[in-house]
Scaffold this motif. Structure first.
Motif, PDB file in Angstrom:
ATOM      1  N   CYS A  93       0.853  -1.188   0.000  1.00 31.20           N
ATOM      2  CA  CYS A  93       0.000   0.000   0.000  1.00 31.20           C
ATOM      3  C   CYS A  93       0.887   1.236   0.000  1.00 31.20           C
ATOM      4  O   CYS A  93       2.076   1.166   0.341  1.00 31.20           O
ATOM      5  CB  CYS A  93      -0.936   0.020   1.217  1.00 31.20           C
ATOM      6  N   GLY A  94       0.304   2.355  -0.401  1.00 29.79           N
ATOM      7  CA  GLY A  94       1.059   3.600  -0.448  1.00 29.79           C
ATOM      8  C   GLY A  94       1.077   4.305   0.890  1.00 29.79           C
ATOM      9  O   GLY A  94       0.242   4.045   1.768  1.00 29.79           O
ATOM     10  N   PHE A  95       2.036   5.210   1.043  1.00 27.02           N
ATOM     11  CA  PHE A  95       2.142   5.992   2.274  1.00 27.02           C
ATOM     12  C   PHE A  95       2.786   7.330   1.924  1.00 27.02           C
ATOM     13  O   PHE A  95       3.728   7.387   1.134  1.00 27.02           O
ATOM     14  CB  PHE A  95       2.991   5.270   3.312  1.00 27.02           C
ATOM     15  N   PHE A  96       2.253   8.404   2.504  1.00 25.80           N
ATOM     16  CA  PHE A  96       2.895   9.703   2.349  1.00 25.80           C
ATOM     17  C   PHE A  96       2.644  10.545   3.584  1.00 25.80           C
ATOM     18  O   PHE A  96       1.736  10.268   4.386  1.00 25.80           O
ATOM     19  CB  PHE A  96       2.411  10.442   1.082  1.00 25.80           C
ATOM     20  N   TYR A  99      -6.470   6.926   4.499  1.00 26.99           N
ATOM     21  CA  TYR A  99      -6.624   6.946   5.949  1.00 26.99           C
ATOM     22  C   TYR A  99      -5.660   8.030   6.449  1.00 26.99           C
ATOM     23  O   TYR A  99      -4.465   7.800   6.588  1.00 26.99           O
ATOM     24  CB  TYR A  99      -6.307   5.583   6.552  1.00 26.99           C
ATOM     25  N   HIS A 100      -6.226   9.195   6.678  1.00 24.90           N
ATOM     26  CA  HIS A 100      -5.435  10.404   6.904  1.00 24.90           C
ATOM     27  C   HIS A 100      -5.405  10.704   8.402  1.00 24.90           C
ATOM     28  O   HIS A 100      -6.420  11.081   8.997  1.00 24.90           O
ATOM     29  CB  HIS A 100      -6.066  11.566   6.132  1.00 24.90           C
ATOM     30  N   LYS A 101      -4.220  10.551   9.009  1.00 28.93           N
ATOM     31  CA  LYS A 101      -4.050  10.772  10.447  1.00 28.93           C
ATOM     32  C   LYS A 101      -3.314  12.083  10.661  1.00 28.93           C
ATOM     33  O   LYS A 101      -2.256  12.323  10.074  1.00 28.93           O
ATOM     34  CB  LYS A 101      -3.260   9.625  11.077  1.00 28.93           C
ATOM     35  N   LEU A 102      -3.897  12.934  11.522  1.00 28.95           N
ATOM     36  CA  LEU A 102      -3.344  14.268  11.723  1.00 28.95           C
ATOM     37  C   LEU A 102      -3.389  14.609  13.205  1.00 28.95           C
ATOM     38  O   LEU A 102      -4.432  14.473  13.853  1.00 28.95           O
ATOM     39  CB  LEU A 102      -4.151  15.299  10.922  1.00 28.95           C
ATOM     40  N   ARG A 136       0.144  11.540   8.654  1.00 29.10           N
ATOM     41  CA  ARG A 136       0.521  10.150   8.388  1.00 29.10           C
ATOM     42  C   ARG A 136      -0.645   9.570   7.596  1.00 29.10           C
ATOM     43  O   ARG A 136      -1.723   9.353   8.135  1.00 29.10           O
ATOM     44  CB  ARG A 136       0.724   9.367   9.691  1.00 29.10           C
ATOM     45  N   THR A 137      -0.428   9.345   6.308  1.00 26.84           N
ATOM     46  CA  THR A 137      -1.536   9.000   5.423  1.00 26.84           C
ATOM     47  C   THR A 137      -1.270   7.670   4.739  1.00 26.84           C
ATOM     48  O   THR A 137      -0.249   7.519   4.038  1.00 26.84           O
ATOM     49  CB  THR A 137      -1.752  10.097   4.372  1.00 26.84           C
ATOM     50  N   LEU A 138      -2.184   6.744   4.923  1.00 28.31           N
ATOM     51  CA  LEU A 138      -2.119   5.431   4.271  1.00 28.31           C
ATOM     52  C   LEU A 138      -2.987   5.479   3.022  1.00 28.31           C
ATOM     53  O   LEU A 138      -4.103   5.998   3.041  1.00 28.31           O
ATOM     54  CB  LEU A 138      -2.619   4.344   5.228  1.00 28.31           C
ATOM     55  N   VAL A 139      -2.467   4.936   1.912  1.00 31.43           N
ATOM     56  CA  VAL A 139      -3.144   5.010   0.619  1.00 31.43           C
ATOM     57  C   VAL A 139      -3.461   3.590   0.156  1.00 31.43           C
ATOM     58  O   VAL A 139      -2.556   2.778  -0.019  1.00 31.43           O
ATOM     59  CB  VAL A 139      -2.273   5.727  -0.434  1.00 31.43           C
ATOM     60  N   ILE A 140      -4.748   3.317  -0.040  1.00 34.09           N
ATOM     61  CA  ILE A 140      -5.198   2.011  -0.542  1.00 34.09           C
ATOM     62  C   ILE A 140      -5.727   2.205  -1.952  1.00 34.09           C
ATOM     63  O   ILE A 140      -6.626   3.029  -2.185  1.00 34.09           O
ATOM     64  CB  ILE A 140      -6.303   1.407   0.357  1.00 34.09           C
ATOM     65  N   SER A 141      -5.141   1.492  -2.911  1.00 34.19           N
ATOM     66  CA  SER A 141      -5.600   1.606  -4.291  1.00 34.19           C
ATOM     67  C   SER A 141      -6.940   0.899  -4.449  1.00 34.19           C
ATOM     68  O   SER A 141      -7.128  -0.230  -4.006  1.00 34.19           O
ATOM     69  CB  SER A 141      -4.567   0.996  -5.241  1.00 34.19           C
ATOM     70  N   ARG A 142      -7.862   1.598  -5.120  1.00 36.55           N
ATOM     71  CA  ARG A 142      -9.179   1.017  -5.372  1.00 36.55           C
ATOM     72  C   ARG A 142      -9.358   0.692  -6.854  1.00 36.55           C
ATOM     73  O   ARG A 142     -10.451   0.352  -7.292  1.00 36.55           O
ATOM     74  CB  ARG A 142     -10.266   1.995  -4.919  1.00 36.55           C
ATOM     75  N   ALA A 143      -8.279   0.805  -7.609  1.00 34.47           N
ATOM     76  CA  ALA A 143      -8.366   0.505  -9.032  1.00 34.47           C
ATOM     77  C   ALA A 143      -8.244  -0.986  -9.306  1.00 34.47           C
ATOM     78  O   ALA A 143      -8.720  -1.480 -10.329  1.00 34.47           O
ATOM     79  CB  ALA A 143      -7.268   1.252  -9.786  1.00 34.47           C
ATOM     80  N   ARG A 144      -7.600  -1.725  -8.410  1.00 32.08           N
ATOM     81  CA  ARG A 144      -7.425  -3.155  -8.615  1.00 32.08           C
ATOM     82  C   ARG A 144      -8.736  -3.903  -8.372  1.00 32.08           C
ATOM     83  O   ARG A 144      -9.515  -3.561  -7.481  1.00 32.08           O
ATOM     84  CB  ARG A 144      -6.355  -3.691  -7.662  1.00 32.08           C
TER      85      ARG A 144
END
Length: 859
Positions: free
Chosen positions: A226-229, A306-309, A321-329
């Motif tokens: 999963c992505g993270f930024f 999932y954006h944590k602030l 702290r943001t977790l990125v879940i792809s919904r294209a798959r």
């Protein structure tokens, strides 16, 4: 006093709390003193003669001992001991320090070293101690660092280096931290350098272990499924993992260098959702958002964030702290997911702001455009009421609509209201009820479309149409008035010629002339506003033109107002009608004077405005191009905001009745627009007013210049001053000979013009319109020398008459007279046609002068 050798400086360490041994003894001093006293007493018992040799011998021995001590002190064999060196605490601290310590003199010799230094440098004892440069000589890994340390020691500076010493026989190497500093700040202490050597191998190993663990953590995070930024409060991406960078087709090194912002990777207005989280001091919030991310190629991909602030005690947000879940798959294999993704795209990417609200108007759910709107309006992030987005004066309209929706009413009429904020903005709200069912939290769905630009465009079009309509009306009235005034002025000239100045009625006739001239001035102002006056543009240097106006402006504004002209350097040329440009400046100066009854300052500035600078200006309707800017600014009372948009309208005036026609600024507006320029006003009550005029830069091009009569040019300027100047000239011979065809549909005006021309010796043939004029031309068979024709006539107008006559006689001379501008009909003529133009109203002398000059010029 005690004496110590250099060998004693490298004494072995002693116990921490035992007194340090002294090299001198008080008992020995007392014993020597007692011996000297005994010798002195014994010599006193002897006679003077017998004691003299012994006294001399004793003194010689003492002198030899003293001389030996002086030489030994000078050579450094003995020295006076410092009390601080005998301090047991200070000495033991240095001796038992963990770091190796050594003191070197100016020649680089070691004068002190502790036990740790001996151990770290591999010395077997005090006799084997060596300075740092000799210890590590020949080691290429350390030589450069030691050189820098020696240089700092010679210069009396501080320096620190960390070096790695390779192990012998394959053993693991060591890390050493070496420092050097001067012993003190004094001149004597500055000659000594204090060296310290510390073994930091354990510290380095711990750092490497921590770094390795960090590397492993980053490796795991980078290759997570999963992505993270992380984004900082400034909206810049502080960290992006490799998985997300790969999804977005970005180079990870490019993102890590701080070259991207959140708005660069979030599609549409989605970034506004992340920045619109309500701040709660001291709390940590986690929000879930379904948005689209934008790839480097411009394509989008649906994701769930999932954006944590975390917020500080002052409510300021920290890095996210943001977790990125792809919904294209697996989107195709999961219809429910595909439908949800499509809905969220519709919801967030619509150009309308959408929000669901409860009965009290509090926002339950909103899309990205609504979040962006709230930020643009400057709303408090803690405010959740949709009513806060609406100006207080219109808020009741939206409240009523939402109340209707909460009661289940359908087909609620759209509400257009003013939005909250510092700038004037408008929005149209569409409110629809929600079929609540079990969910009573949402009472209505509100769609909002901003209509600020549409309303501004509508107002602009309405204003333009109104000005155009008034302009057409003013132009038509001016044309009719010009015919009437021409007859009045012509008849008045006949009366003046028939009466002498001593005649009792002469003053009454002059009063008629003055009022007719004043009426002609008002008509010219109407034509200027409607942009239908005749202009005689010429290339002009504005700096010179304004300098020529200085004396006139000073007289107009009076002594209470200070005039300040600020000329720009190397002004570009412009092409304007000189007299009309002067009228613009004079009108603005007079208005500025009236706005400063107690005195003030009038500033006229000129400057070049490049295309690039013009594009940055916030003035509407002005395309980017090269302009010359004229600013007329005053320090007067200013213009209230409610009338600022009306000042260029005709007949609008804030002056008292009888003190203004209301045509001043409308005339200025018309002249500037007809010249191809633009005029804008900046003003605040009590802060003065600034008019900004932008005239297009003139680029010299070869043009076919149509010769015009000098008399017509002076008449075109249309000022009472010039008309008076014509009358004031010395009388010249205006008589002439020739046949003139006079074409005028106004019978009374035609009769007066014909009478005036006949009185100067011309033969006049009259025609009521163009058709009749063509018949007269055929009858005269080429006997017509000049045609003086009106422009607007029934059956055949002036331009059509000119073309028809030139077909039969290409050399026929022509003068057009009209109450309209020359360019109103000049465009309808074939290119290259020569004619003169005399604008109405005109006097008898102006008509006769124009006829005589045209007769002499054309041919």
């Amino acid at each position: 006093m005690t004496a110590e050798t250099d060998h004693d400086l490298t004494r072995d360490p002693v116990a921490a709390h035992e007194p340090s041994p002294r090299s001198g003894s008080i008992a020995l001093v007392l014993l020597v003193a007692a011996g000297l006293v005994a010798v002195a007493v014994g010599l006193m018992t002897l006679g003077r003669a017998q004691a003299q040799p012994y006294i001399l011998g004793t003194l010689a021995v003492l002198a030899m001992v003293g001389l030996f001590n002086l030489f030994a002190f000078a050579a450094g064999i003995i020295r006076f001991a410092d009390r601080n060196l005998d301090d047991p605490i200070i000495g033991r601290i240095a001796d038992h320090a963990f770091d190796g310590l050594a003191v070197t003199d100016s020649r680089g010799h070691v004068v002190y070293s502790n036990a740790a230094y001996l151990t770290l440098t591999g010395a077997s004892g005090p006799q084997d101690v060596r300075p740092v440069e000799r210890v590590f000589i020949g080691n290429p890994d350390v030589s450069e660092a030691v050189f820098r340390l020696l240089k700092a020691a010679r210069e009396g500076k501080r320096q620190q280096e960390e070096v790695r010493i390779s192990g012998q026989d394959g053993s693991q190497g060591r890390w050493l931290r070496m420092r050097v500093r001067p012993l003190g700040t004094g001149k004597r202490e500055g000659k000594y350098a204090v060296w310290s050597i510390a073994d930091i191998t354990r510290d380095r190993e711990r750092q490497e272990d921590v770094f390795q663990e960090l590397q492993h953590a980053i490796e795991y995070l980078d290759h997570a499924p999963c992505g993270f930024f992380s984004v900082n409060p400034a909206g810049e991406l502080a960290y992006v993992n490799a998985t997300l960078a790969n999804w977005l087709d970005y180079d990870l090194a490019e993102i890590g260098s701080g070259g991207l912002k959140l708005t660069d990777i979030v599609s549409g207005d989605g970034a506004s959702l992340l920045t619109a989280i309500v701040a709660v001091p001291g709390e940590v919030k986690t929000e879930v958002f379904d948005i689209d991310l934008r790839m480097r190629t411009g394509k989008t991909m649906p994701v769930r964030l999932y954006h944590k602030l975390a917020f500080g005690a002052d409510g300021a947000p920290g890095p996210s702290r943001t977790l990125v879940i792809s919904r294209a798959r697996d989107e195709r294999s999961d219809p429910d997911r595909a439908a949800e993704v499509r809905f969220m795209r519709f919801f967030d990417h619509t150009p309308m702001a959408i929000a669901t609200v409860d009965r009290g108007g509090n926002v339950v759910r909103a899309n990205a455009r609504y979040a962006k709107l709230g930020q643009a309006l400057g709303l408090d992030s803690a405010s959740k009421s949709i009513f806060r987005a609406v100006n207080s004066r219109d808020r009741h309209l939206l409240i009523a609509a939402i109340n209707q929706a909460s009661e289940g009413q359908a087909d609620i009429a759209p509400v257009e209201v003013a939005l909250e904020g510092t700038k004037e903005r408008w929005g149209q709200f569409f409110v629809t009820p929600v079929d609540g069912g079990e969910n009573d939290a949402e009472a209505a769905i509100v769609h909002m479309l901003e209509t600020t630009e549409r309303r501004a465009l509508e107002n602009q079009i309405n204003q333009s149409q109104k000005m155009e309509t008034v302009g057409q009306l003013a132009g038509g009235i001016a044309h009719d008035f010009n015919n009437v005034l021409s007859a009045i002025m012509m008849a008045n000239d006949f009366l003046l010629n028939a009466h002498k100045p001593t005649d009792p009625s002469f003053q009454d006739i002059m009063q008629i002339k003055q009022n007719a001239t004043r009426a002609a001035t008002l008509v010219r102002q109407l034509l200027a506003f409607s942009r239908r006056q005749t202009l005689r543009p010429q290339v002009l240097d504005l700096g010179d033109a304004l300098s020529d106006l200085t004396m006139l402006l000073r007289r107009l504004i009076g002594e209470k107002v200070k005039l300040d002209l600020v000329h720009g350097r190397d002004l570009w040329p412009v092409k304007v009608d000189v007299s009309q440009f002067e009228q613009v400046i004079v009108n603005l100066a007079v208005n500025a004077r009236d706005a400063m009854p107690d005195g003030g300052k009038l500033i006229i500035r000129t400057a070049n405005v490049t295309t690039e600078d013009a594009g940055k200006l916030a003035y509407k309707g002005m395309p980017a191009a090269d302009y010359v800017r004229i600013e007329v600014a005053d320090t007067g009372t200013g213009i209230p905001a409610d009338i600022r948009d009306k000042i260029f309208e005709p007949f609008f005036s804030t002056k008292e009745v009888g003190k203004g026609t209301g045509l001043g600024l409308s005339t200025v507006y018309g002249i500037v627009k007809q010249t191809g320029g633009f005029i804008y006003v900046d003003s605040e009550p009590g802060q003065g007013t600034s008019f900004h005029i932008f005239l297009p830069r003139h680029h010299a091009e070869p043009e076919a210049q149509v010769e015009q009569a000098a008399a017509a040019a002076s008449a075109t300027n249309g000022t009472a001053k010039e008309a008076a100047a014509v009358e004031a000239k010395p009388r010249t011979d205006l008589t002439g000979q020739g046949t003139i065809l006079l074409v005028e549909d106004e019978e009374g005006l035609r009769a007066l013009n014909a009478r005036g021309l006949r009185s100067r010796g011309y033969t006049v043939v009259e025609a009521e319109n163009g058709v009749e004029a063509m018949e007269v031309l055929d009858e005269q068979s080429g006997a017509i020398d000049l045609v003086v024709s009106d422009v607007v006539m029934p059956e055949m107008d002036g331009p059509t008459l000119l073309k028809a006559m030139r077909e039969k006689n290409p050399d026929i001379k022509f003068i057009f007279v009209s109450g309209y501008a020359e360019d109103a009909f000049e465009k309808s003529l074939p290119e290259g046609q020569q004619f003169d133009f005399l604008p109405k109203p005109f006097t008898l002398s102006q008509l006769v002068a124009a006829v005589k000059e045209t007769m002499a010029k054309q041919g």
